[in-house]
Design a protein around this motif. Structure first.
Motif, PDB file in Angstrom:
ATOM      1  N   ILE A  32       0.839  -1.206   0.000  1.00 24.50           N
ATOM      2  CA  ILE A  32       0.000   0.000   0.000  1.00 24.50           C
ATOM      3  C   ILE A  32       0.871   1.252   0.000  1.00 24.50           C
ATOM      4  CG2 ILE A  32      -1.676   1.311   1.354  1.00 24.50           C
ATOM      5  CD1 ILE A  32      -2.676  -1.385   2.473  1.00 24.50           C
ATOM      6  N   GLY A  33       0.496   2.211  -0.863  1.00 22.76           N
ATOM      7  CA  GLY A  33       1.163   3.504  -0.858  1.00 22.76           C
ATOM      8  C   GLY A  33       2.081   3.690  -2.047  1.00 22.76           C
ATOM      9  N   GLY A  34       2.859   4.753  -1.991  1.00 21.45           N
ATOM     10  CA  GLY A  34       3.762   5.066  -3.083  1.00 21.45           C
ATOM     11  C   GLY A  34       3.116   5.989  -4.090  1.00 21.45           C
ATOM     12  N   SER A  35       3.925   6.413  -5.059  1.00 29.71           N
ATOM     13  CA  SER A  35       3.446   7.376  -6.037  1.00 29.71           C
ATOM     14  C   SER A  35       2.319   6.832  -6.903  1.00 29.71           C
ATOM     15  CB  SER A  35       4.613   7.812  -6.928  1.00 29.71           C
ATOM     16  OG  SER A  35       5.211   6.687  -7.548  1.00 29.71           O
ATOM     17  N   GLY A  36       2.235   5.515  -7.025  1.00 27.83           N
ATOM     18  CA  GLY A  36       1.159   4.922  -7.820  1.00 27.83           C
ATOM     19  C   GLY A  36      -0.185   4.953  -7.133  1.00 27.83           C
ATOM     20  N   GLY A  37      -0.190   5.282  -5.847  1.00 28.28           N
ATOM     21  CA  GLY A  37      -1.446   5.442  -5.117  1.00 28.28           C
ATOM     22  C   GLY A  37      -2.189   4.160  -4.830  1.00 28.28           C
ATOM     23  N   VAL A  38      -1.469   3.037  -4.609  1.00 28.57           N
ATOM     24  CA  VAL A  38      -2.135   1.780  -4.263  1.00 28.57           C
ATOM     25  C   VAL A  38      -2.760   1.908  -2.878  1.00 28.57           C
ATOM     26  CG1 VAL A  38      -1.834  -0.693  -3.861  1.00 28.57           C
ATOM     27  CG2 VAL A  38      -0.524   0.436  -5.673  1.00 28.57           C
ATOM     28  N   THR A  39      -4.051   1.641  -2.789  1.00 32.91           N
ATOM     29  CA  THR A  39      -4.768   1.703  -1.514  1.00 32.91           C
ATOM     30  C   THR A  39      -5.152   0.303  -1.070  1.00 32.91           C
ATOM     31  OG1 THR A  39      -6.945   1.902  -2.545  1.00 32.91           O
ATOM     32  CG2 THR A  39      -5.693   3.953  -2.186  1.00 32.91           C
ATOM     33  N   GLU A  40      -5.679   0.208   0.137  1.00 31.66           N
ATOM     34  CA  GLU A  40      -6.079  -1.104   0.644  1.00 31.66           C
ATOM     35  C   GLU A  40      -7.159  -1.717  -0.226  1.00 31.66           C
ATOM     36  OE1 GLU A  40      -7.681  -3.055   4.847  1.00 31.66           O
ATOM     37  OE2 GLU A  40      -6.418  -1.252   4.858  1.00 31.66           O
ATOM     38  N   SER A  41      -8.033  -0.910  -0.779  1.00 25.88           N
ATOM     39  CA  SER A  41      -9.097  -1.443  -1.649  1.00 25.88           C
ATOM     40  C   SER A  41      -8.565  -1.915  -3.002  1.00 25.88           C
ATOM     41  CB  SER A  41     -10.173  -0.375  -1.864  1.00 25.88           C
ATOM     42  OG  SER A  41      -9.632   0.767  -2.510  1.00 25.88           O
ATOM     43  N   ASP A  42      -7.332  -1.531  -3.342  1.00 30.50           N
ATOM     44  CA  ASP A  42      -6.731  -1.940  -4.618  1.00 30.50           C
ATOM     45  C   ASP A  42      -6.005  -3.274  -4.537  1.00 30.50           C
ATOM     46  OD1 ASP A  42      -7.478   0.459  -5.919  1.00 30.50           O
ATOM     47  OD2 ASP A  42      -5.701   1.477  -5.117  1.00 30.50           O
ATOM     48  N   LEU A  43      -5.789  -3.791  -3.344  1.00 35.11           N
ATOM     49  CA  LEU A  43      -4.940  -4.967  -3.180  1.00 35.11           C
ATOM     50  C   LEU A  43      -5.371  -6.136  -4.044  1.00 35.11           C
ATOM     51  CD1 LEU A  43      -4.310  -4.971   0.695  1.00 35.11           C
ATOM     52  CD2 LEU A  43      -2.718  -4.312  -1.110  1.00 35.11           C
ATOM     53  N   HIS A  44      -6.680  -6.342  -4.152  1.00 33.41           N
ATOM     54  CA  HIS A  44      -7.178  -7.523  -4.869  1.00 33.41           C
ATOM     55  C   HIS A  44      -6.985  -7.430  -6.379  1.00 33.41           C
ATOM     56  CE1 HIS A  44     -10.453  -4.639  -5.393  1.00 33.41           C
ATOM     57  NE2 HIS A  44     -10.832  -5.360  -6.433  1.00 33.41           N
ATOM     58  N   GLN A  45      -6.674  -6.236  -6.916  1.00 29.77           N
ATOM     59  CA  GLN A  45      -6.606  -6.062  -8.367  1.00 29.77           C
ATOM     60  C   GLN A  45      -5.516  -6.906  -9.015  1.00 29.77           C
ATOM     61  OE1 GLN A  45      -6.378  -1.962  -9.509  1.00 29.77           O
ATOM     62  NE2 GLN A  45      -8.224  -1.353  -8.415  1.00 29.77           N
ATOM     63  N   CYS A  46      -4.343  -6.936  -8.391  1.00 26.75           N
ATOM     64  CA  CYS A  46      -3.242  -7.735  -8.949  1.00 26.75           C
ATOM     65  C   CYS A  46      -2.378  -8.222  -7.799  1.00 26.75           C
ATOM     66  CB  CYS A  46      -2.428  -6.908  -9.944  1.00 26.75           C
ATOM     67  SG  CYS A  46      -1.240  -7.898 -10.904  1.00 26.75           S
ATOM     68  N   TYR A  47      -2.929  -9.144  -7.048  1.00 24.95           N
ATOM     69  CA  TYR A  47      -2.236  -9.705  -5.881  1.00 24.95           C
ATOM     70  C   TYR A  47      -1.801 -11.116  -6.258  1.00 24.95           C
ATOM     71  CZ  TYR A  47      -1.200 -10.364  -0.899  1.00 24.95           C
ATOM     72  OH  TYR A  47      -0.573 -10.573   0.313  1.00 24.95           O
ATOM     73  N   GLU A  48      -0.513 -11.291  -6.594  1.00 27.53           N
ATOM     74  CA  GLU A  48      -0.063 -12.536  -7.202  1.00 27.53           C
ATOM     75  C   GLU A  48       0.998 -13.278  -6.404  1.00 27.53           C
ATOM     76  OE1 GLU A  48       1.262 -11.519 -11.108  1.00 27.53           O
ATOM     77  OE2 GLU A  48      -0.775 -11.149 -11.861  1.00 27.53           O
ATOM     78  N   THR A  49       1.467 -12.694  -5.296  1.00 25.75           N
ATOM     79  CA  THR A  49       2.560 -13.322  -4.568  1.00 25.75           C
ATOM     80  C   THR A  49       2.176 -14.707  -4.055  1.00 25.75           C
ATOM     81  OG1 THR A  49       4.103 -13.090  -2.721  1.00 25.75           O
ATOM     82  CG2 THR A  49       1.885 -12.216  -2.392  1.00 25.75           C
ATOM     83  N   ALA A  50       3.175 -15.602  -4.049  1.00 24.90           N
ATOM     84  CA  ALA A  50       2.959 -16.939  -3.501  1.00 24.90           C
ATOM     85  C   ALA A  50       3.161 -16.964  -1.987  1.00 24.90           C
ATOM     86  CB  ALA A  50       3.912 -17.930  -4.164  1.00 24.90           C
ATOM     87  N   CYS A  51       3.621 -15.850  -1.427  1.00 28.04           N
ATOM     88  CA  CYS A  51       3.845 -15.810   0.017  1.00 28.04           C
ATOM     89  C   CYS A  51       3.657 -14.393   0.553  1.00 28.04           C
ATOM     90  CB  CYS A  51       5.239 -16.343   0.346  1.00 28.04           C
ATOM     91  SG  CYS A  51       5.501 -16.612   2.114  1.00 28.04           S
ATOM     92  N   ASP A  52       4.715 -13.586   0.567  1.00 30.86           N
ATOM     93  CA  ASP A  52       4.647 -12.251   1.154  1.00 30.86           C
ATOM     94  C   ASP A  52       4.495 -11.170   0.086  1.00 30.86           C
ATOM     95  OD1 ASP A  52       4.909 -13.212   3.726  1.00 30.86           O
ATOM     96  OD2 ASP A  52       7.085 -13.009   3.763  1.00 30.86           O
ATOM     97  N   PRO A  53       3.919 -10.004   0.454  1.00 34.00           N
ATOM     98  CA  PRO A  53       3.720  -8.910  -0.518  1.00 34.00           C
ATOM     99  C   PRO A  53       5.042  -8.271  -0.952  1.00 34.00           C
ATOM    100  CG  PRO A  53       3.055  -8.238   1.693  1.00 34.00           C
ATOM    101  CD  PRO A  53       3.335  -9.694   1.769  1.00 34.00           C
ATOM    102  N   ARG A  54       5.111  -7.929  -2.251  1.00 35.54           N
ATOM    103  CA  ARG A  54       6.331  -7.370  -2.858  1.00 35.54           C
ATOM    104  C   ARG A  54       6.082  -5.953  -3.368  1.00 35.54           C
ATOM    105  NH1 ARG A  54       6.106 -11.768  -7.365  1.00 35.54           N
ATOM    106  NH2 ARG A  54       3.960 -11.045  -7.110  1.00 35.54           N
TER     107      ARG A  54
END
Length: 449
Positions: free
Chosen positions: A409-431
């Motif tokens: 979450i965060g950064g210049s791209g503006g990823v919010t908590e509601s955006d997580l499901h859009q492209c959540y592909e990790t096999a373990c921890d968030p990258r």
């Protein structure tokens, strides 16, 4: 824990870890098949060479003295399915982009270490997981089992170690082909641009940097100076030394009877497997590769010194990197006592910061995530504490991908908590995605000035 057949050697051997408690190891039901697969691995060619490992150790010794900086990044858990040209290229591009920013901003040579071509095993908090009333063994990485939630996929399969070796070999082969083929040629830094740069607030700063480097290269060549270092870079590989049968099988003795692990240039001791008398410390103390040690809030400084003493009794520069992971809320309170204890011990370690793992949280929808504000805060505080203590933070260890994921979450791209499901592909921890990773590079460059 797995009860492997034990040996009675008093001195270190690639097998002596079997006499110790081995945590985070899968249960292999068919031990005959396991030994057959390990026998096949023992005959395979090395993935990396002794000379490369020795060169990295020398470079890390320079980094510990502030002469270089280490950029260490890649996937949390690599997937066999990620062994494709596009995935490898995008990951390498992000590392090159970050290194361009860091080298230009700090005026220091960079050491690039990828969590690539071998990060196929992951430690887990629990041995089992439950979904809809069904309980199955947890996913432990493609080197052990598969992510799909069914009994067949979660079955521990020793054949996967051989598959992992071949996927690592293919990834390494393509990495080397890209580098030798001019992929990292500083004459063409514009080739490193990724699509996300168009919307990044750092785009103009990055373009200005590219233009300045082009001007400098043109000037050097105009006065007759040409250097092959402008056309290629060195990328070293790494992974957590977790699945000990695999690591043992790829350990070989050099001509002077020195043991090297040839599965990667650099290995690290995981946070969950760092018991002083346990199998992972026992294994890592014997190999010649440079070793990382993860240190955080659950470890005390006395234990850390004992582990360093065990793995590096000769106090050799370049041998040990301490990778701290305290979390933004704890780093300023806890890091100083660790640094002071290590300085008192006299060990010439390299200090690195992993700002990812101590800042993991669970979102409302149950997905694990990390906030860039916390990640960046830990980085800034770690630099600040080292400056106060008169030590040098010589590296950063991060989980990232070249894909446009929405996992942090965060950064210049503006990823919010509601955006997580859009492209959540990790096999373990968030990258971090590419834009977030580049933003981190600009932050580090500022902190190192």
């Amino acid at each position: 824990m797995n009860d492997y057949p034990t040996l009675n050697q008093k001195e270190w051997t690639p097998q002596s870890w079997r006499t110790r408690t081995a945590l985070q190891q899968p249960e292999y039901v068919d031990l005959l098949k396991l030994e057959k697969c390990l026998g096949i691995l023992r005959t395979k060619p090395p993935l990396v060479s002794k000379g490369e490992i020795d060169r990295l150790r020398d470079e890390l010794a320079d980094a510990a003295q502030g002469k270089r900086f280490v950029l260490h990044g890649g996937d949390c858990a690599e997937r066999f399915s990620d062994c494709t040209a596009s995935v490898i290229e995008s990951k390498l591009k992000v590392l090159l982009q970050m290194s361009l920013v860091l080298t230009y901003g700090t005026r220091k040579p960079l050491i690039r270490i990828g969590r690539m071509a071998g990060q196929y095993a992951k430690p887990r908090s629990n041995n089992y997981e439950e979904q809809n009333g069904v309980t199955l063994p947890v996913y432990r990485g493609d080197l052990v089992n598969a992510t799909e939630f069914n009994a067949e996929s979660r079955h521990t399969n020793s054949q996967r170690m051989i598959d992992g070796y071949h996927h690592a070999a293919a990834s390494l082969n393509y990495l080397r082909a890209l580098i030798e083929g001019g992929f990292a040629d500083l004459h063409h830094p514009e080739l490193w641009n990724l699509s996300f740069m168009e919307s990044s607030p750092n785009r103009k700063a990055y373009q200005k940097m590219v233009d300045a480097i082009n001007d400098a290269i043109t000037f050097m060549e105009t006065i007759g100076h040409s250097d092959d270092s402008l056309r290629r870079v060195e990328i070293y590989t790494s992974h957590e030394a977790l699945l000990l049968p695999y690591e043992e099988a790829l350990t070989r003795y050099s001509a002077d009877h020195t043991p090297y692990n040839h599965s990667a240039h650099y290995l690290w001791l995981g946070y969950r497997t760092s018991g002083l008398e346990d199998a992972h410390v026992e294994y890592l103390r014997g190999i010649r590769n440079p070793i990382g040690i993860k240190a955080g809030s659950a470890m005390d400084e006395e234990t850390l010194i004992q582990i360093i003493d065990r793995i590096d009794p000769d106090r050799e520069p370049g041998r040990i990197t301490i990778i701290t992971r305290f979390g933004a809320d704890n780093v300023s309170k806890q890091l100083p006592r660790f640094v002071q204890a290590v300085e008192k011990s006299g060990h010439p370690v390299l200090w690195s910061c992993d700002p990812m793992h101590g800042n993991t949280e669970t979102a409302a929808d149950g997905l694990k995530t990390r906030r860039l504000d916390s990640i960046f805060s830990e980085l800034e505080q770690t630099f600040e504490q080292h400056n106060k203590l008169g030590t040098f933070m010589g590296g950063v260890h991060i989980e990232l991908t070249g894909e446009a994921v929405t996992e942090c979450i965060g950064g210049s791209g503006g990823v919010t908590e509601s955006d997580l499901h859009q492209c959540y592909e990790t096999a373990c921890d968030p990258r971090l995605n590419g834009a977030q990773a580049l933003e981190m590079a600009f932050l580090i460059a500022r902190l190192l000035r």
